[in-house]
Design a protein around this motif. Structure first.
Motif, PDB file in Angstrom:
ATOM      1  N   GLN A  13       0.783  -1.176   0.345  1.00  0.00           N
ATOM      2  CA  GLN A  13      -0.386  -0.410  -0.422  1.00  0.00           C
ATOM      3  C   GLN A  13       1.042   1.638   0.062  1.00  0.00           C
ATOM      4  OE1 GLN A  13      -3.397  -0.035   2.768  1.00  0.00           O
ATOM      5  NE2 GLN A  13      -3.825   2.250   2.586  1.00  0.00           N
ATOM      6  N   VAL A  14       1.730   1.436   0.862  1.00  0.00           N
ATOM      7  CA  VAL A  14       3.095   2.626   0.564  1.00  0.00           C
ATOM      8  C   VAL A  14       3.637   2.504  -0.555  1.00  0.00           C
ATOM      9  CG1 VAL A  14       4.446   3.603   2.613  1.00  0.00           C
ATOM     10  CG2 VAL A  14       2.190   2.784   3.412  1.00  0.00           C
ATOM     11  N   GLY A  15       3.978   1.369  -0.838  1.00  0.00           N
ATOM     12  CA  GLY A  15       5.020   1.418  -1.983  1.00  0.00           C
ATOM     13  C   GLY A  15       5.958   1.286  -1.402  1.00  0.00           C
ATOM     14  N   SER A  16       7.198   1.135  -0.114  1.00  0.00           N
ATOM     15  CA  SER A  16       8.106   0.671  -0.089  1.00  0.00           C
ATOM     16  C   SER A  16       7.874  -0.403   1.455  1.00  0.00           C
ATOM     17  CB  SER A  16       8.608   2.019   0.892  1.00  0.00           C
ATOM     18  OG  SER A  16       9.997   2.441   1.847  1.00  0.00           O
ATOM     19  N   GLU A  17       9.194  -0.568   1.643  1.00  0.00           N
ATOM     20  CA  GLU A  17       9.330  -1.287   3.348  1.00  0.00           C
ATOM     21  C   GLU A  17       9.493  -0.796   4.139  1.00  0.00           C
ATOM     22  OE1 GLU A  17      14.116  -3.225   2.498  1.00  0.00           O
ATOM     23  OE2 GLU A  17      12.428  -4.480   1.406  1.00  0.00           O
ATOM     24  N   LYS A  18       9.697   0.186   4.494  1.00  0.00           N
ATOM     25  CA  LYS A  18      10.695   1.845   5.202  1.00  0.00           C
ATOM     26  C   LYS A  18      10.182   2.362   5.235  1.00  0.00           C
ATOM     27  CE  LYS A  18      15.066  -1.281   6.165  1.00  0.00           C
ATOM     28  NZ  LYS A  18      16.380  -0.972   6.103  1.00  0.00           N
ATOM     29  N   LEU A  19       9.272   3.462   6.625  1.00  0.00           N
ATOM     30  CA  LEU A  19       9.439   4.957   6.053  1.00  0.00           C
ATOM     31  C   LEU A  19      10.439   5.059   7.619  1.00  0.00           C
ATOM     32  CD1 LEU A  19       5.507   4.420   6.587  1.00  0.00           C
ATOM     33  CD2 LEU A  19       7.144   5.238   4.918  1.00  0.00           C
TER      34      LEU A  19
END
Length: 76
Positions: A13-19
């Motif tokens: 959903q975010v398009g990344s594995e980390k924030l």
């Protein structure tokens, strides 16, 4: 700042594995509200771990911590 690890559909959903979250400190409850409002991530039923230990809504996320959002897992 602290790091957030995303798994399964949350990662997609975010398009990344980390924030990277640029807050010095939040409760888990405040963190969930931030994820819902800013990233539109559903947090109901999602387990939160801080530095590899499951957390409650009153636990504090501090600068330098690693937070994991772990969605419910189903299988057969």
């Amino acid at each position: 700042m602290f790091q957030v690890l995303l798994f399964a559909h949350l990662r997609e959903q975010v398009g990344s594995e980390k924030l990277a979250i640029r807050e010095k400190q939040l409760t888990v409850k405040e963190f969930k509200e931030l994820m819902e409002n800013q990233y539109k991530l559903p947090t109901q039923g999602v387990m939160i771990a801080i530095n590899e230990k499951y957390a409650t809504e009153t636990d504090i996320i501090a600068e330098g911590d690693t937070v994991a959002l772990i969605p419910p897992v189903s299988g057969g």
